[in-house]
Scaffold this active site. Structure first.
Site, PDB file in Angstrom:
ATOM      1  N   PRO A 286       0.832  -1.214   0.000  1.00  0.00           N
ATOM      2  CG  PRO A 286       0.080  -0.927   2.203  1.00  0.00           C
ATOM      3  CD  PRO A 286       0.832  -1.884   1.310  1.00  0.00           C
ATOM      4  N   GLY A 287       0.443   2.252  -0.745  1.00  0.00           N
ATOM      5  CA  GLY A 287       1.106   3.555  -0.738  1.00  0.00           C
ATOM      6  C   GLY A 287       0.111   4.599  -0.267  1.00  0.00           C
ATOM      7  NE  ARG A 288      -4.382   6.468  -4.354  1.00  0.00           N
ATOM      8  CZ  ARG A 288      -4.066   7.343  -5.320  1.00  0.00           C
ATOM      9  NH1 ARG A 288      -4.267   8.623  -5.131  1.00  0.00           N
ATOM     10  NH2 ARG A 288      -3.563   6.931  -6.469  1.00  0.00           N
ATOM     11  NE  ARG A 324      -3.456  12.194  -6.358  1.00  0.00           N
ATOM     12  CZ  ARG A 324      -4.766  12.182  -6.259  1.00  0.00           C
ATOM     13  NH1 ARG A 324      -5.390  13.189  -5.677  1.00  0.00           N
ATOM     14  NH2 ARG A 324      -5.456  11.178  -6.702  1.00  0.00           N
ATOM     15  CB  CYS A 354       2.531  30.806 -17.088  1.00  0.00           C
ATOM     16  SG  CYS A 354       3.005  32.245 -16.152  1.00  0.00           S
ATOM     17  CD  GLU A 355       1.474  24.782 -18.495  1.00  0.00           C
ATOM     18  OE1 GLU A 355       0.527  24.335 -19.170  1.00  0.00           O
ATOM     19  OE2 GLU A 355       2.663  24.713 -18.828  1.00  0.00           O
ATOM     20  CE1 TYR A 383       2.026   7.510  -6.005  1.00  0.00           C
ATOM     21  CE2 TYR A 383      -0.067   7.323  -4.857  1.00  0.00           C
ATOM     22  CZ  TYR A 383       1.059   6.743  -5.384  1.00  0.00           C
ATOM     23  OH  TYR A 383       1.235   5.386  -5.280  1.00  0.00           O
TER      24      TYR A 383
END
Ligand SMILES: *Cc1c(COP(=O)(O)O)cnc(C)c1O
Length: 425
Positions: A286-288, A324, A354-355, A383
């Site tokens: 498991p990570g998240r 994310r 600037c996006e 993440y």
């Protein structure tokens, strides 16, 4: 052993008070360390690890935290001290584990579709638990490096069980059309041909079907297919010591009531049920689930701006700090640190980059905020910092770990000197 779920780590101790992480006010932390700032609850991370360990307590097991979710050294150490192993996907992540908890080298599994000879050598020398091998070519490379270093390599084939997991297409990995793993129908033949190589030890089998998967069912289905393979291998005289069920258990990003203990119990039942005839060690990655809800990104509102019909809340955090929403259309709850009176407004919450993709929320009903206010982007522990960048020559945020009543800086804010250091004029 049953546990009562503890409250979410980010909460208002009294109505009208500032948002706290455990016993520490986010206002205090923002004043002390500046913004944008990642704040993590050590207690919640430890508690989540414990849920998995308790759920698998009836059998030999190892919880291998997926380092890529959040690779802060202090978090790796916290988990290692509580018995966790690690799932790594690069030599760099192995170096992190060795720096944070050298004693945990033997609890590391190495995943990833493109391992280099240098990375393999590093892992062989460190004596990791197992290589999760994703192709025949990689197995050949592993054998060659093991022979060269005169160290036998424990390997697991990462098989692709061809199971569909309902999640964002960028984080679904368990179908034959994905780049990950080896077609499960070819695995038996590869294990058999590896059996003749004295530098290779068939140690396990692994799967990882994707990330942010909310239902236990695909995990059970994948494990059923793996269980069949394990039985076939045993019949052929190849007895594996480990089955690695991968990671991927999802969380709720929408701020609803979330019973983590029940989720883990359901997940553990699904994978263990499918492995009833396997008495070796069960690994999970498991990570998240371990770190996401333990973390928040604290930002300051710079401006509230109207363009035609739209209202933009511009914060000092941006997509380079938390990508994310831009990358996966992901949702993060955004809450004011100190709620103030005033009607909620429908706004876009955006950063200064600037996006047009630099947004945290679009057409979101947000509590009233004014320039200078602090807001917290919740569930940002996984993440978040791990995927941050220096885009727009922005310095990465600082990170703070809250342990009870104590807050500790675990990574200082980057400086311009840090950014310029590798450059040659
Ligand atoms: C990313 C990854 C994980 C962790 O996934 P989560 O969704 O964070 O639990 C586990 N194993 C492998 C091989 C991975 O690539």
């Amino acid at each position: 052993m049953t546990q009562t779920p503890s409250p979410r780590p980010f909460h208002h101790p009294q109505p009208g008070s500032a948002l706290h992480c455990g016993k520490v006010s986010l206002e205090t932390l923002a004043r002390r360390y500046g913004t944008p700032l990642y704040v993590y609850s050590a207690e919640q991370i430890a508690e989540r690890l414990n849920l998995f360990q308790q759920a698998l307590a009836g059998r030999s097991h190892l919880v291998c935290y997926a380092v890529k979710a959040n690779s802060a050294l202090a978090i790796l150490k916290l988990l290692a001290d509580r018995g966790a192993g690690f799932d790594i996907v690069s030599g760099g992540e192995l170096e992190r584990v060795l720096a944070a908890a050298p004693e945990a080298a033997g609890r590391v599994v190495f995943s990833g579709v493109g391992k280099t000879a240098a990375e393999i050598d590093l892992a062989l020398t460190a004596g990791i638990l197992e290589f999760n091998v994703e192709s025949e070519a990689e197995l050949a490379l592993l054998a060659a490096r093991a022979r060269k270093l005169k160290r036998s390599a424990r390997f697991a084939l990462r098989v692709n069980p061809d199971v569909f997991a309902d999640t964002h297409p960028y984080i679904s990995t368990g179908l034959r059309e994905h780049k990950f793993g080896i077609d499960i129908r070819q695995a038996l033949g590869i294990y058999k041909s590896a059996a003749g190589n004295r530098w290779l030890e068939a140690h396990g089998v692994s799967v990882h079907i994707g990330s942010q998967i909310r239902s236990a069912q695909p995990f059970g289905k994948a494990m059923e297919r793996v269980g069949k393979l394990v039985a076939q291998l045993k019949h052929e005289g190849i007895e594996l010591k480990c089955v690695d069920a991968g990671g991927g258990l999802g969380i709720d990003y929408h701020g609803g009531a979330f019973d983590a203990a029940a989720k883990v119990a359901e997940y553990a039942a699904a994978i263990q049920g499918a492995l009833a005839n396997f008495d070796g060690r069960l690994l999970i990655e498991p990570g998240r689930f371990l770190v996401a809800q333990a973390g928040a990104l604290v930002a300051r509102v710079l401006t509230v701006k109207r363009n035609g019909k739209k209202t933009f809340v511009i914060t000092d955090a941006a997509m380079n700090d938390l990508i994310r929403p831009a990358l996966y259309q992901a949702h993060h709850e955004i809450v004011p640190v100190r709620p103030r009176p005033g009607r909620p407004r429908v706004v876009d919450v955006v950063g200064p980059v600037c996006e047009s993709g630099d947004f945290f929320a679009r057409d979101r009903k947000l509590a009233h905020v004014e320039p200078g206010d602090l807001v917290a982007l919740l569930d940002a522990g996984a993440y978040g910092m791990a995927q941050s960048s220096n885009y727009n020559t922005r310095m990465r945020p600082a990170e703070v770990l809250v342990e009870g009543a104590r807050a500790r800086l675990i990574r200082r804010r980057e400086t311009m000197a840090d950014l310029l250091a590798p450059e040659i004029l």
